[in-house]
Scaffold this active site. Structure first.
Site, short mmCIF file in Angstrom:
data_model
loop_
_atom_site.label_atom_id
_atom_site.label_comp_id
_atom_site.label_asym_id
_atom_site.label_seq_id
_atom_site.Cartn_x
_atom_site.Cartn_y
_atom_site.Cartn_z
N LEU A 87 0.81 -1.25 0.00
CA LEU A 87 0.10 0.00 0.00
C LEU A 87 0.91 1.04 -0.02
O LEU A 87 0.61 2.23 0.74
CB LEU A 87 -1.04 0.09 1.15
CG LEU A 87 -1.98 -1.21 1.36
CD1 LEU A 87 -2.77 -0.90 2.43
CD2 LEU A 87 -2.71 -1.18 -0.11
N CYS A 88 2.10 1.30 -0.47
CA CYS A 88 2.76 2.26 -0.79
C CYS A 88 3.06 2.80 -2.31
O CYS A 88 4.09 3.15 -2.60
CB CYS A 88 4.25 2.31 -0.07
SG CYS A 88 4.89 0.64 -0.38
N GLY A 89 1.98 2.52 -3.16
CA GLY A 89 2.30 2.83 -4.57
C GLY A 89 3.51 1.84 -5.25
O GLY A 89 3.39 0.86 -5.05
#
Length: 298
Positions: A87-89
């Protein structure tokens, strides 16, 4: 009416998702500030340490220490610093692309972070060691990594040691980077490396020349100081690269969660509009039925 019920369920579901992403955004923002402060705080120390080394190497021979000696072989060890969570691109994806482009096919790896460790294992790459680092990053936990890399290099098992990490530039910009750690290139010590020069202070050519012109006195000798300072330099380089990666991770996650929250709110507005249209159509249809029935009774 079944359609209206479906839309109400979707609106409720998206609202729940938006609350989760909003909470994750706030948590990431709090961690981001601490990680950014930690990364920026170490840059000046790293810069000063390099200035001392630049002056020191002028007083010793090029091969005065084993960590400075270049080797002809192509055996490469790479320290890969990725994230433990997602969930950090595209942070880890971009780092992996950079890693593939700038390291040899026969390279072996030491990993920090679960994401790229899992990827490398699936690809059948040889992992020498794996480390887990707390958040915020303690210097004491980075030291064993640097010691292992240094030992493997000095033992002659590898001819080159590199580090793949994500360099923190700003909250909105993180750059995947691969740099050579060992052997230390004495000819490039005076140049800015990945994270250096990004503190908002412009260190121009005049400043660099002034730094090189400083007159140091080394006790007991330049050779002894070099032997003590080079391992410290390697330790701090590894530590700084890990904290840069951690600052990049939290920044990227905060931005990704903010984007997800904004998209969820936009989707809720679209669903609400669709719901109101269907509801209005249902009310209009009922009114028409009532009016038609009243006219039929006249």
């Amino acid at each position: 009416m079944a359609n209206l019920r479906d839309i109400r369920r979707r609106i409720k579901s998206v609202k729940g998702t938006a609350q989760i992403t909003r909470a994750m955004q706030l948590v990431a923002a709090a961690k981001m500030k601490k990680a950014q402060d930690q990364a920026i705080a170490g840059r000046d120390y790293a810069k000063q340490l390099k200035e001392v080394l630049v002056n020191l190497k002028e007083n010793v021979a090029e091969d005065a220490h084993p960590l400075l000696v270049k080797r002809e072989g192509n055996r490469e060890l790479v320290l890969v610093v990725s994230t433990d969570k997602g969930l950090c691109g595209a942070l880890n994806t971009n780092l992996y692309k950079k890693l593939r482009a700038e390291t040899s096919e026969t390279a072996e790896f030491v990993t920090v972070g679960r994401k790229l460790r899992t990827t490398l294992e699936k690809l059948g790459k040889h992992l020498v060691a794996d480390f887990e680092i707390k958040d915020p990053v303690p210097f004491a936990e980075a030291r064993p990594i640097a010691k292992l890399l240094t030992k493997l290099f000095l033992d002659g098992k590898y001819d080159k040691v590199s580090v793949a990490f994500t360099n923190f530039v700003s909250t909105l910009r993180q750059e995947p980077t691969v740099v050579q750690l060992l052997p230390i290139d004495a000819n490039h010590l005076g140049e800015d490396q990945a994270y250096e020069g990004m503190t908002g202070i412009d260190h121009g050519t005049a400043d660099k020349k002034a730094a090189l012109a400083k007159d140091y006195l080394f006790e007991p000798s330049a050779q002894d100081v070099l032997g003590t300072l080079l391992p410290l330099y390697v330790n701090f380089q590894v530590y700084q690269m890990i904290v840069e990666s951690r600052a990049s991770e939290h920044s990227a996650r905060m931005v990704a969660m903010k984007s997800a929250t904004d998209n969820a709110k936009k989707f809720i507005k679209e669903l609400t509009l669709e719901y109101n249209k269907l509801r209005q159509a249902a009310i209009t249809s009922e009114l028409l039925e009532i009016t038609t029935a009243m006219k039929a009774m006249e």
